[in-house]
Scaffold this motif. Structure first.
Motif, PDB file in Angstrom:
ATOM      1  N   PRO A 145      -7.642 -17.299   6.988  1.00  0.00           N
ATOM      2  CA  PRO A 145      -9.038 -17.537   6.619  1.00  0.00           C
ATOM      3  C   PRO A 145      -9.340 -17.181   5.166  1.00  0.00           C
ATOM      4  CG  PRO A 145      -8.826 -15.638   8.069  1.00  0.00           C
ATOM      5  CD  PRO A 145      -7.504 -16.291   8.048  1.00  0.00           C
ATOM      6  N   ASP A 146      -8.712 -16.114   4.659  1.00  0.00           N
ATOM      7  CA  ASP A 146      -8.969 -15.734   3.264  1.00  0.00           C
ATOM      8  C   ASP A 146      -8.591 -16.844   2.313  1.00  0.00           C
ATOM      9  OD1 ASP A 146      -9.737 -12.761   2.774  1.00  0.00           O
ATOM     10  OD2 ASP A 146      -8.419 -12.784   4.544  1.00  0.00           O
ATOM     11  N   ALA A 174      -2.957  -1.064   8.314  1.00  0.00           N
ATOM     12  CA  ALA A 174      -4.066  -0.276   8.849  1.00  0.00           C
ATOM     13  C   ALA A 174      -3.827   1.236   8.748  1.00  0.00           C
ATOM     14  CB  ALA A 174      -4.348  -0.690  10.280  1.00  0.00           C
ATOM     15  N   HIS A 182      -5.465   1.721   5.326  1.00  0.00           N
ATOM     16  CA  HIS A 182      -6.800   1.745   5.913  1.00  0.00           C
ATOM     17  C   HIS A 182      -7.495   0.410   5.829  1.00  0.00           C
ATOM     18  CE1 HIS A 182      -6.125   6.029   5.960  1.00  0.00           C
ATOM     19  NE2 HIS A 182      -5.908   5.994   4.662  1.00  0.00           N
ATOM     20  N   GLY A 183      -6.783  -0.689   6.059  1.00  0.00           N
ATOM     21  CA  GLY A 183      -7.456  -1.985   6.048  1.00  0.00           C
ATOM     22  C   GLY A 183      -6.820  -2.898   7.062  1.00  0.00           C
ATOM     23  N   ARG A 184      -7.614  -3.694   7.738  1.00  0.00           N
ATOM     24  CA  ARG A 184      -7.059  -4.586   8.746  1.00  0.00           C
ATOM     25  C   ARG A 184      -6.784  -5.982   8.182  1.00  0.00           C
ATOM     26  NH1 ARG A 184     -11.020  -1.927  11.446  1.00  0.00           N
ATOM     27  NH2 ARG A 184     -12.443  -3.699  11.347  1.00  0.00           N
ATOM     28  N   ASN A 185      -7.446  -6.329   7.054  1.00  0.00           N
ATOM     29  CA  ASN A 185      -7.192  -7.640   6.446  1.00  0.00           C
ATOM     30  C   ASN A 185      -5.977  -7.535   5.523  1.00  0.00           C
ATOM     31  OD1 ASN A 185      -7.139  -9.994   5.035  1.00  0.00           O
ATOM     32  ND2 ASN A 185      -9.236  -9.864   4.262  1.00  0.00           N
ATOM     33  N   ASN A 218      -5.984  -9.036   1.931  1.00  0.00           N
ATOM     34  CA  ASN A 218      -6.728  -8.281   0.936  1.00  0.00           C
ATOM     35  C   ASN A 218      -6.066  -6.945   0.622  1.00  0.00           C
ATOM     36  OD1 ASN A 218      -9.154  -8.584  -0.666  1.00  0.00           O
ATOM     37  ND2 ASN A 218      -9.739  -6.638   0.277  1.00  0.00           N
ATOM     38  N   VAL A 219      -5.497  -6.320   1.637  1.00  0.00           N
ATOM     39  CA  VAL A 219      -4.826  -5.040   1.394  1.00  0.00           C
ATOM     40  C   VAL A 219      -3.647  -5.244   0.442  1.00  0.00           C
ATOM     41  CG1 VAL A 219      -3.465  -3.219   2.453  1.00  0.00           C
ATOM     42  CG2 VAL A 219      -5.571  -3.983   3.534  1.00  0.00           C
ATOM     43  N   LEU A 232      -3.466  -7.570  -1.778  1.00  0.00           N
ATOM     44  CA  LEU A 232      -4.005  -7.883  -3.099  1.00  0.00           C
ATOM     45  C   LEU A 232      -4.451  -6.640  -3.857  1.00  0.00           C
ATOM     46  CD1 LEU A 232      -6.085 -11.142  -2.617  1.00  0.00           C
ATOM     47  CD2 LEU A 232      -4.097 -10.802  -4.070  1.00  0.00           C
ATOM     48  N   HIS A 246     -11.905  -5.543   3.108  1.00  0.00           N
ATOM     49  CA  HIS A 246     -10.713  -4.790   3.453  1.00  0.00           C
ATOM     50  C   HIS A 246     -10.306  -4.975   4.911  1.00  0.00           C
ATOM     51  CE1 HIS A 246      -7.972  -2.364   1.295  1.00  0.00           C
ATOM     52  NE2 HIS A 246      -7.899  -1.436   2.219  1.00  0.00           N
ATOM     53  N   ASN A 247     -11.290  -5.289   5.728  1.00  0.00           N
ATOM     54  CA  ASN A 247     -10.965  -5.435   7.146  1.00  0.00           C
ATOM     55  C   ASN A 247     -11.126  -6.856   7.663  1.00  0.00           C
ATOM     56  OD1 ASN A 247     -10.290  -2.746   7.575  1.00  0.00           O
ATOM     57  ND2 ASN A 247     -12.463  -2.211   7.617  1.00  0.00           N
ATOM     58  N   PRO A 260     -11.943 -11.241   6.611  1.00  0.00           N
ATOM     59  CA  PRO A 260     -11.789 -12.184   5.496  1.00  0.00           C
ATOM     60  C   PRO A 260     -12.858 -11.930   4.443  1.00  0.00           C
ATOM     61  CG  PRO A 260     -11.514 -13.338   7.547  1.00  0.00           C
ATOM     62  CD  PRO A 260     -11.887 -11.917   7.897  1.00  0.00           C
ATOM     63  N   ILE A 309     -12.982 -13.605  -3.535  1.00  0.00           N
ATOM     64  CA  ILE A 309     -13.891 -14.533  -2.861  1.00  0.00           C
ATOM     65  C   ILE A 309     -15.340 -14.197  -3.199  1.00  0.00           C
ATOM     66  CG2 ILE A 309     -14.714 -15.229  -0.580  1.00  0.00           C
ATOM     67  CD1 ILE A 309     -11.822 -14.882   0.392  1.00  0.00           C
ATOM     68  N   TRP A 332      -8.233   7.915  -0.965  1.00  0.00           N
ATOM     69  CA  TRP A 332      -9.314   7.698  -0.004  1.00  0.00           C
ATOM     70  C   TRP A 332     -10.142   8.954   0.194  1.00  0.00           C
ATOM     71  CZ3 TRP A 332     -10.450   3.013   2.207  1.00  0.00           C
ATOM     72  CH2 TRP A 332      -9.516   1.994   1.958  1.00  0.00           C
ATOM     73  N   LYS A 335     -13.611   6.869  10.689  1.00  0.00           N
ATOM     74  CA  LYS A 335     -13.364   6.948   9.246  1.00  0.00           C
ATOM     75  C   LYS A 335     -14.646   7.163   8.462  1.00  0.00           C
ATOM     76  CE  LYS A 335      -8.951   4.802   9.250  1.00  0.00           C
ATOM     77  NZ  LYS A 335      -8.129   3.625   9.057  1.00  0.00           N
TER      78      LYS A 335
END
Lengths: 747, 143
Positions: A626-627, A701, A705-708, A711-712, A714, B30-31, B33, B38, B97, B110
């Protein structure tokens, strides 16, 4: 600086005084070194680029010291001369800078022990001499001749650099003082050709001689300096310096003797043909360079001895005579040998300097020039290393050149001063003291060294030793009894006087003899310029369509070659998996592309291409990115907006032109598409290495600490890459902005 | 102004929405799209729409600073975000973080996650926004 105010400053003001004091101080320092160097070479070094093994090592042996004394000594006199000759000029300060830069380059060249450092200084002299020759930059001829000198010597310099690299490979290092004898090495032929290419261009040997007479476009002090003692002798220095390690082969002897001999004789004949006395001097300089090369080539102990003596002789008289030519030019407004006559009364001091230096050039006793010639003849007649033919060649060349030199000396140093007074553009008058003191000192040295030869041997003996690579005793005697050399000298004088007596007739006779090298150079340069223009016109057509076409044509060619070389074509993929959504997207994209290909409206084409882009975004969505899809969509929108804005002002497409080129475009586009597909299919056949993907999936994750993941990657895993990319984006935008603004200002 | 009334009226609503949406995309990137790239593109679209409706000068006035300045500031912010960890001895662009108001007992809570990664993404956002606007506005003024 205003010309008027500067004129009245003694010694050319601060810049002039600096330019005189620096070389004078250096000269004094080198004089103090003479006794030490006579006992053995001096050496000290500083590391410069340790990783490349480049160090600034000073290696002062006899040869270096002889050159250093000439460079600083004549440099001082030339600087003094310039302060009177050019002191009032608007750009005098600039001139002084060039001159000092040249001096530093030349000193570095003769003192460096490292070949790479030597090369750097070699190029410094090339560039600064370019600036000096082109000093009168508003004169097109001056610019052209400066460029010619730069291109010829610069090209030779490149060859020399290649030669240095080979020497480093063959000799195991770049220390000149440590170089072994390379004449048996397998690389020797290549080294020889490359090094000699550098030396022959720098020292203006036929057929690279043409730049030197043209370099007379320079102000006279420059000619006196560059073309008597220094720059053109750079090549001679190089050959002399490398003689111990390169000179022990027959090829070396033959090459140097052939080029040197031809240059010496050809140049002295050409010298007689000239009417401009500065040109006469330029061609006789070529003769001297040829002679020096010839005797380095002959390479016997006597030849080296003669070479070293002649080197000093020539530097002294030639610098003096160039300065005399400048004095005559200054005092009468012309340098035409046909016009000048009867200047003896009006310019007595110039006359004295000229007649003494000229006598040295002609080789008359008891001047130093006589000694120079005697020892050359000695070497030519006594050498036993060469065959009889070799002796004949060396002696013949030396004899012909020397006899012609007598005549040339008469034209320059005698002819303008005797006879009836002539009408000149300016009423003849003596120059200022700063201009005549230099030639007078140099002429006096010519007398002193001639009468008391032992004055010079303390420098010449170590120099000859350095060239030979073995001790060479140098003992000069004015009267050595009736020797074959003396008899040959007497014949030379007789021939020379005869040539001088008949020189006008000879000049008329030589009228048809033309030097074709200079026009040939023009031809080569025109060819290069024409070729570049043709290439630029072909590749840089100025039409965006052509650029894109060429770019993709290249891509197609590369792809086709690769596929053809690899051979195996991938098998067609199974089509059973395709479902309705896949087919619809496929039709969507194909339809967009087809419309873009056939429409006659730019707007329609842009919109159609947008459709293709949206279709691609759909592909990304289906395959779970999707990104990428969002980015693709946004970029597509922006692109359509941008291109549409840009196209608003463009004229409508001409249907006849479009139909003519569209076929080719279509073929190219289809082949690029087909080949891209093939490449993609080939990529698919190799199994995908999933280790990196798995790593990102596992760590995104918990650690980042990111699920995408996209993007992580990047902003975290590959943040440095992203930073580079956004920097490129920003710079590209700035560049485009500057371009757009630039066109606006011009319209 | 040759633009239609419909475009201008719609722009009034859309620009605000687009800008808010762009920041939303930036923050959730981050989590889900989204992300700085963007978000920056969407933000730029908002200003481009404004420029189409009201002219480039109005768009520049709405921006208040030159778009190329925005891009450069963004580049500086991104670089700064990468340099901070290096200053305290970590690797360049290492993630740092801070989980504000998080319950230490619960590993899945978190709180409000703050990081130099977010600062970096803001830098990316500004670079993309500034660069695209630099290009588009200059091009549109040119035509």
């Amino acid at each position: 600086m205003a010309a008027g105010s500067a004129k009245r400053r003694p010694l050319g003001g601060t810049p002039g005084i600096v330019s005189i004091a620096l070389p004078a101080a250096a000269f004094a320092w080198f004089c103090l070194l003479i006794p030490q160097v006579a006992n053995g070479p001096l050496f000290w070094s500083v590391e410069w680029v340790p990783s490349l093994g480049v160090e600034i090592g000073l290696w002062i042996d006899g040869l270096s010291l002889l050159f250093a004394l000439l460079i600083t000594g004549i440099g001082t006199l030339v600087a003094l001369y310039s302060s009177a000759y050019l002191g009032g000029d608007d750009h005098y300060t600039r001139f002084v800078c060039y001159l000092l830069a040249f001096m530093v380059g030349m000193l570095g060249l003769v003192l460096s022990d490292n070949l790479l450092a030597l090369f750097v200084f070699w190029e410094v002299t090339t560039i600064s001499s370019y600036l000096l020759i082109g000093y009168k930059a508003d004169d097109p001829a001056s610019r052209r001749n400066a460029l010619q000198a730069l291109v010829v010597t610069g090209t030779g310099g490149l060859a020399f650099l290649a030669g240095i690299v080979l020497i480093g490979a063959a000799g195991g290092g770049f220390q000149i003082s440590q170089l072994p004898d390379l004449s048996e090495h397998v690389l020797y032929p290549a080294i020889l050709v490359l090094v000699l290419a550098g030396a022959f261009t720098k020292s203006a040997q036929v057929p690279f001689h043409f730049w030197l007479p043209n370099a007379m476009a320079a102000p006279t002090p420059v000619s006196a300096y560059l073309h008597s003692a220094t720059m053109v002798k750079g090549g001679v220095y190089l050959m002399a310096r490398l003689n111990p390690s390169l000179g022990n082969s027959e090829a070396w002897t033959i090459a140097l003797c052939a080029f040197g001999g031809v240059t010496a004789v050809f140049a002295s004949i050409m010298a007689l043909k000239q009417t401009d006395i500065k040109q006469v001097l330029a061609w006789t300089t070529l003769m001297a360079l040829g002679t020096l090369t010839l005797f380095i080539g002959a390479g016997t102990e006597a030849a080296i001895k003669g070479m070293v003596v002649f080197l000093l002789v020539h530097a002294l008289y030639k610098a003096a005579l160039f300065m005399v030519a400048g004095l005559i030019d200054h005092g009468t407004g012309t340098r035409d040998a046909n016009v000048l006559s009867g200047l003896m009364k009006a310019m007595p001091i110039t006359f004295i300097a000229a007649i003494v230096a000229g006598a040295s050039m002609a080789g008359l006793p008891p001047l130093f020039g006589f000694l120079g010639k005697e020892y050359l003849y000695d070497a030519a007649l006594e050498q036993d290393v060469l065959s009889r033919g070799g002796v004949l060649w060396v002696a013949g060349c030396a004899f012909a050149a020397s006899a012609l030199m007598v005549a040339a000396a008469g034209i320059v140093a005698w002819r303008p001063f005797v006879g009836p007074k002539a009408e000149t553009p300016v009423k003849p008058h003596e120059g200022p003291w700063g201009m005549w003191i230099g030639p007078l000192i140099l002429a006096a040295l010519g007398v002193a060294f001639g009468v008391i030869p032992s004055l010079s041997t303390i420098v010449l003996e170590p120099a000859a030793t350095a060239v030979m690579g073995a001790p060479v005793p140098v003992e000069l005697k004015l009267w050595a009894g009736v020797t074959p050399a003396l008899i040959l000298s007497l014949i030379t004088f007789a021939t020379g006087f005869l040539l001088y007596w008949k020189h006008r007739a000879i000049r008329r006779g030589l009228g048809r003899l033309r030097d074709r090298a200079d026009p040939a150079w023009d031809g080569i340069m025109d060819g290069v310029a024409g070729g570049s223009k043709w290439l630029a016109k072909t590749v840089q057509a100025g039409s965006l369509r052509t650029y894109i076409f060429i770019t993709f044509l290249t891509l197609a060619a590369v792809l086709l070659t690769t596929i053809w070389r690899t051979g195996a074509l991938p098998s067609a993929p199974p089509l059973d998996d395709l479902r309705l959504k896949h087919w619809s997207i496929l039709i969507f994209i194909t339809a967009g592309a087809a419309v873009a290909a056939v429409t006659n409206s730019r707007m329609t084409a842009i919109a159609a291409l947008g459709t293709v882009g949206v279709g691609v975004a759909l592909v990304f969505i289906i395959f779970g990115a999707p990104d990428v899809a969002i980015t693709q969509l946004l970029i597509e929108v922006l692109q359509v907006v941008l291109v549409a804005v840009a196209m608003l002002k463009l004229p409508h497409m001409k249907p006849d032109v479009v139909s003519r080129i569209r076929g080719w475009d279509l073929i190219l586009a289809l082949s690029i598409g087909a080949m891209t597909t093939v490449v993609m299919l080939m990529v698919m056949t190799t199994p995908l290495d999933l280790r990196i993907t798995q790593f990102f999936e596992a760590t995104s994750a918990p650690i980042a600490h990111g699920r995408n993941i996209v993007n992580v990657i990047l902003v975290d895993f590959r943040a440095l890459d992203t930073f580079g990319e956004i920097a490129v984006v920003a710079i590209a935008a700035l560049g485009a902005y500057a371009l757009l603004r630039g066109t606006r200002r011009n319209t | 102004m040759g633009t239609s009334l419909i475009v201008r009226a719609a722009t009034r609503v859309l620009v605000g929405l687009l800008l808010v949406f762009s920041i939303y995309m930036l923050l959730r990137g981050h989590n889900e799209p989204g992300g700085g790239f963007i978000g920056g593109l969407i933000g730029a679209t908002g200003f481009i729409l404004y420029a189409i409706a009201h002219g480039c000068r109005a768009a520049r006035e709405a921006l208040r600073v030159e778009p190329q300045t925005i891009a450069m500031v963004g580049l500086g912010i991104a670089l700064f975000a990468g340099l901070v960890p290096m200053m305290i001895g970590d690797a360049l662009f290492e993630g740092m973080w801070l989980f504000l108001a998080a319950d230490p007992a619960d590993p899945n809570d978190k709180g409000i996650p703050l990081s130099n990664i977010l600062v970096f993404d803001v830098g990316v956002y500004l670079v993309v926004l500034g660069s695209v606007l630099t290009l588009v506005l200059a091009l549109e003024e040119e035509v």
